[in-house]
Design a protein around this motif. Structure first.
Motif, PDB file in Angstrom:
ATOM      1  N   VAL A   1      71.909  55.275 -43.793  1.00 29.39           N
ATOM      2  CA  VAL A   1      70.488  55.482 -42.764  1.00 29.39           C
ATOM      3  C   VAL A   1      70.231  57.025 -42.748  1.00 29.39           C
ATOM      4  O   VAL A   1      71.085  57.897 -42.572  1.00 29.39           O
ATOM      5  N   LEU A   2      68.906  57.160 -42.573  1.00 26.08           N
ATOM      6  CA  LEU A   2      68.433  58.757 -42.276  1.00 26.08           C
ATOM      7  C   LEU A   2      67.657  58.371 -41.243  1.00 26.08           C
ATOM      8  O   LEU A   2      66.615  57.649 -41.256  1.00 26.08           O
ATOM      9  N   THR A   3      67.911  58.993 -40.089  1.00 28.26           N
ATOM     10  CA  THR A   3      66.986  59.308 -38.773  1.00 28.26           C
ATOM     11  C   THR A   3      66.664  60.481 -38.283  1.00 28.26           C
ATOM     12  O   THR A   3      67.308  61.327 -38.282  1.00 28.26           O
ATOM     13  N   ASP A   4      65.346  60.643 -37.852  1.00 29.83           N
ATOM     14  CA  ASP A   4      64.778  61.863 -37.358  1.00 29.83           C
ATOM     15  C   ASP A   4      65.604  61.958 -36.134  1.00 29.83           C
ATOM     16  O   ASP A   4      66.020  60.936 -35.345  1.00 29.83           O
ATOM     17  N   ALA A   5      66.051  62.997 -35.580  1.00 24.64           N
ATOM     18  CA  ALA A   5      67.003  63.142 -34.254  1.00 24.64           C
ATOM     19  C   ALA A   5      65.818  62.601 -32.957  1.00 24.64           C
ATOM     20  O   ALA A   5      66.766  62.139 -32.030  1.00 24.64           O
ATOM     21  N   ARG A   6      64.753  62.759 -33.499  1.00 22.92           N
ATOM     22  CA  ARG A   6      64.011  62.089 -32.349  1.00 22.92           C
ATOM     23  C   ARG A   6      64.295  60.745 -31.787  1.00 22.92           C
ATOM     24  O   ARG A   6      63.997  60.153 -30.661  1.00 22.92           O
ATOM     25  N   TRP A   7      64.427  59.937 -32.883  1.00 23.35           N
ATOM     26  CA  TRP A   7      64.702  58.520 -32.697  1.00 23.35           C
ATOM     27  C   TRP A   7      66.268  58.240 -32.269  1.00 23.35           C
ATOM     28  O   TRP A   7      66.527  57.019 -32.029  1.00 23.35           O
ATOM     29  N   GLU A   8      67.180  59.103 -32.422  1.00 21.79           N
ATOM     30  CA  GLU A   8      68.571  58.705 -32.226  1.00 21.79           C
ATOM     31  C   GLU A   8      69.037  57.987 -30.936  1.00 21.79           C
ATOM     32  O   GLU A   8      69.616  57.097 -31.004  1.00 21.79           O
ATOM     33  N   ARG A   9      68.292  58.280 -29.889  1.00 27.04           N
ATOM     34  CA  ARG A   9      68.523  57.930 -28.754  1.00 27.04           C
ATOM     35  C   ARG A   9      68.102  56.440 -28.738  1.00 27.04           C
ATOM     36  O   ARG A   9      69.067  55.367 -28.105  1.00 27.04           O
ATOM     37  N   VAL A  10      66.991  56.194 -28.932  1.00 24.79           N
ATOM     38  CA  VAL A  10      66.250  54.769 -28.832  1.00 24.79           C
ATOM     39  C   VAL A  10      66.948  53.751 -29.700  1.00 24.79           C
ATOM     40  O   VAL A  10      67.173  52.534 -29.462  1.00 24.79           O
ATOM     41  N   ALA A  11      67.440  54.418 -30.900  1.00 30.67           N
ATOM     42  CA  ALA A  11      67.984  53.529 -32.022  1.00 30.67           C
ATOM     43  C   ALA A  11      69.654  53.654 -32.079  1.00 30.67           C
ATOM     44  O   ALA A  11      70.142  53.055 -32.742  1.00 30.67           O
TER      45      ALA A  11
ATOM     46  N   ALA B   1      78.406  52.900 -45.131  1.00 36.08           N
ATOM     47  CA  ALA B   1      77.024  53.507 -45.177  1.00 36.08           C
ATOM     48  C   ALA B   1      77.026  54.649 -44.279  1.00 36.08           C
ATOM     49  O   ALA B   1      77.232  54.557 -43.267  1.00 36.08           O
ATOM     50  N   PRO B   2      76.439  55.803 -44.869  1.00 39.62           N
ATOM     51  CA  PRO B   2      76.608  56.902 -44.097  1.00 39.62           C
ATOM     52  C   PRO B   2      75.400  56.814 -43.001  1.00 39.62           C
ATOM     53  O   PRO B   2      74.257  56.314 -43.495  1.00 39.62           O
ATOM     54  N   VAL B   3      75.509  57.325 -41.801  1.00 37.19           N
ATOM     55  CA  VAL B   3      74.259  57.435 -41.097  1.00 37.19           C
ATOM     56  C   VAL B   3      74.006  59.021 -40.734  1.00 37.19           C
ATOM     57  O   VAL B   3      74.709  59.500 -40.110  1.00 37.19           O
ATOM     58  N   ILE B   4      72.982  59.313 -41.194  1.00 37.85           N
ATOM     59  CA  ILE B   4      72.713  60.875 -41.080  1.00 37.85           C
ATOM     60  C   ILE B   4      71.391  61.241 -40.122  1.00 37.85           C
ATOM     61  O   ILE B   4      70.654  60.363 -40.112  1.00 37.85           O
ATOM     62  N   VAL B   5      71.583  61.642 -39.115  1.00 32.26           N
ATOM     63  CA  VAL B   5      70.611  62.223 -38.075  1.00 32.26           C
ATOM     64  C   VAL B   5      70.438  63.638 -38.364  1.00 32.26           C
ATOM     65  O   VAL B   5      71.304  64.570 -38.546  1.00 32.26           O
TER      66      VAL B   5
ATOM     67  N   LEU C   1      65.147  55.288 -41.191  1.00 30.58           N
ATOM     68  CA  LEU C   1      64.905  54.747 -42.180  1.00 30.58           C
ATOM     69  C   LEU C   1      66.058  54.185 -42.875  1.00 30.58           C
ATOM     70  O   LEU C   1      67.406  55.014 -42.886  1.00 30.58           O
ATOM     71  N   CYS C   2      66.344  53.080 -43.040  1.00 32.06           N
ATOM     72  CA  CYS C   2      67.514  52.191 -43.603  1.00 32.06           C
ATOM     73  C   CYS C   2      67.412  51.896 -45.105  1.00 32.06           C
ATOM     74  O   CYS C   2      66.309  51.099 -45.300  1.00 32.06           O
ATOM     75  N   ALA C   3      68.303  52.369 -46.170  1.00 34.01           N
ATOM     76  CA  ALA C   3      68.186  51.788 -47.400  1.00 34.01           C
ATOM     77  C   ALA C   3      69.301  50.556 -47.380  1.00 34.01           C
ATOM     78  O   ALA C   3      70.259  50.778 -46.779  1.00 34.01           O
ATOM     79  N   PHE C   4      68.672  49.394 -47.951  1.00 38.26           N
ATOM     80  CA  PHE C   4      69.514  48.112 -47.925  1.00 38.26           C
ATOM     81  C   PHE C   4      69.672  47.946 -49.530  1.00 38.26           C
ATOM     82  O   PHE C   4      68.831  48.086 -50.217  1.00 38.26           O
ATOM     83  N   HIS C   5      70.872  47.118 -49.681  1.00 42.32           N
ATOM     84  CA  HIS C   5      71.017  46.451 -50.903  1.00 42.32           C
ATOM     85  C   HIS C   5      69.967  45.164 -51.094  1.00 42.32           C
ATOM     86  O   HIS C   5      70.081  44.644 -49.908  1.00 42.32           O
ATOM     87  N   ARG C   6      69.559  45.052 -52.217  1.00 43.45           N
ATOM     88  CA  ARG C   6      68.488  44.002 -52.322  1.00 43.45           C
ATOM     89  C   ARG C   6      69.566  42.646 -52.610  1.00 43.45           C
ATOM     90  O   ARG C   6      70.557  42.707 -53.395  1.00 43.45           O
ATOM     91  N   ALA C   7      69.041  41.607 -52.027  1.00 43.67           N
ATOM     92  CA  ALA C   7      69.862  40.353 -52.086  1.00 43.67           C
ATOM     93  C   ALA C   7      69.294  39.476 -53.491  1.00 43.67           C
ATOM     94  O   ALA C   7      68.215  39.821 -53.661  1.00 43.67           O
ATOM     95  N   PRO C   8      70.168  38.478 -54.041  1.00 41.75           N
ATOM     96  CA  PRO C   8      69.415  37.819 -55.044  1.00 41.75           C
ATOM     97  C   PRO C   8      68.368  37.253 -54.718  1.00 41.75           C
ATOM     98  O   PRO C   8      68.269  36.600 -53.769  1.00 41.75           O
ATOM     99  N   GLU C   9      67.442  37.100 -55.703  1.00 40.72           N
ATOM    100  CA  GLU C   9      65.918  36.065 -55.301  1.00 40.72           C
ATOM    101  C   GLU C   9      66.189  34.820 -55.242  1.00 40.72           C
ATOM    102  O   GLU C   9      67.089  34.240 -56.053  1.00 40.72           O
ATOM    103  N   PRO C  10      65.832  33.818 -54.295  1.00 40.23           N
ATOM    104  CA  PRO C  10      66.301  32.569 -54.111  1.00 40.23           C
ATOM    105  C   PRO C  10      65.539  31.948 -55.546  1.00 40.23           C
ATOM    106  O   PRO C  10      64.590  32.239 -56.152  1.00 40.23           O
ATOM    107  N   ALA C  11      66.155  30.840 -55.886  1.00 34.96           N
ATOM    108  CA  ALA C  11      65.650  29.963 -56.928  1.00 34.96           C
ATOM    109  C   ALA C  11      64.188  29.267 -56.494  1.00 34.96           C
ATOM    110  O   ALA C  11      64.306  28.541 -55.374  1.00 34.96           O
ATOM    111  N   LEU C  12      63.276  29.422 -57.269  1.00 41.16           N
ATOM    112  CA  LEU C  12      62.088  28.641 -57.093  1.00 41.16           C
ATOM    113  C   LEU C  12      62.178  27.156 -56.654  1.00 41.16           C
ATOM    114  O   LEU C  12      61.804  26.828 -55.565  1.00 41.16           O
ATOM    115  N   THR C  13      62.815  26.503 -57.361  1.00 42.63           N
ATOM    116  CA  THR C  13      63.099  25.172 -57.272  1.00 42.63           C
ATOM    117  C   THR C  13      63.657  24.656 -55.790  1.00 42.63           C
ATOM    118  O   THR C  13      63.503  23.901 -54.974  1.00 42.63           O
ATOM    119  N   ASP C  14      64.731  25.634 -55.154  1.00 41.87           N
ATOM    120  CA  ASP C  14      65.310  25.466 -54.034  1.00 41.87           C
ATOM    121  C   ASP C  14      64.316  25.722 -52.909  1.00 41.87           C
ATOM    122  O   ASP C  14      64.252  24.943 -51.953  1.00 41.87           O
TER     123      ASP C  14
END
Length: 274
Positions: free
Chosen positions: A54-64, A78-82, A101-114
């Motif tokens: 996570v990377l956040t502008d210090a302006r958003w730290e209180r609200v977030a 996961a590092p949280v950087i202000v 701004l938060c970087a996330f790991h992508r989850a596997p794409e679901p099967a189309l048939t499912d």
């Protein structure tokens, strides 16, 4: 790193090694995506996505602050950087952000048939490349009862930062998957949809089109609405593979709507009420 690089296994090997030289170099190979704003990040977390950093502008730290505490609890590694505003701008290249701004790991794409097995209404996006339109379509899909969104190979990524922000995070609520291949997605995709019991409806201007209010569409137990790219609309070959060609009646000589606006009208008019 750009959004494209965050999906590139080679680039991600470099990132993994930079973060931890002795860790498994392919541990990020599924890819990462970036979510922006408290609302979007909360929906990604609720959908089970795992934070990477996570990377956040210090302006958003209180609200977030409550959100940042949730991230620390869910992913202590996961590092949280202000950082001050100017440092965030220098690091990201973004002049303004609308929250952390938060970087996330992508989850596997679901099967189309499912996805198709339990669905009654799906949207198919052919080659749509405008991230604002993709986000707006997902938001309408979530609000108006679309069970899944299917993307052709050339359609752009719904997890792109701008798309997920415009969607208000609904890209994490409406399941989606790719359909078909670059060779001939329409023939392949239409066959898959029919095998799953779907009637297909192409939204296009045509002499033989029917109104979006035609009762046959609303009465269909399973219906796939196919929407085309912003400039040229659907390919003729795609229209030819569909069971119906559908138009939205318009006044004042207007011949078409933006694809995001058209999707909302079509989703509402053909909604499943079984």
């Amino acid at each position: 790193m750009t959004d494209g690089e965050l999906r590139d296994p080679k680039q991600l090997v470099g990132l993994a090694r930079a973060c931890d030289p002795i860790g498994a170099p392919d541990r990020l190979s599924a890819g990462l995506f970036v979510a922006e704003s408290v609302n979007v990040i909360e929906r990604a977390l609720a959908a089970g996505h795992r934070p990477f950093a996570v990377l956040t502008d210090a302006r958003w730290e209180r609200v977030a602050a409550p959100l940042l505490d949730r991230i620390r609890a869910a992913a202590p590694e996961a590092p949280v950087i202000v950082a001050p505003t100017e440092e965030v701008r220098a690091l990201t290249g973004y002049q303004e952000t609308r929250g952390p701004l938060c970087a996330f790991h992508r989850a596997p794409e679901p099967a189309l048939t499912d996805l198709l097995a339990g669905a009654h209404r799906v949207a198919v996006l052919e080659d749509i490349t405008n991230y604002t339109n993709i986000g707006a379509i997902f938001r309408s899909a979530a609000a108006l009862g679309i069970d899944a969104v299917l993307l052709t190979p050339s359609c752009h990524d719904p997890l792109f930062r701008r798309a997920s922000r415009v969607a208000m995070g609904t890209v994490f609520q409406v399941p989606w998957a790719r359909i078909g291949t670059d060779r001939d997605w329409a023939a392949e995709g239409a066959a898959l949809l029919r095998d799953a019991g779907f009637a297909t409806a192409a939204l296009a201007l045509s002499d033989d089109s029917i109104s979006v209010a035609d009762p046959r569409l609303k009465a269909a137990d399973k219906l796939a609405l196919v929407l085309g790219t912003e400039g040229d609309g659907l390919r003729p070959a795609t229209i030819a593979t569909c069971d119906y060609t559908v138009r939205i009646p318009m006044a004042h000589g207007v011949d078409s709507l933006n694809v995001a606006a058209a999707s909302a009208v079509a989703f509402w008019e053909t909604r499943w009420e079984g």
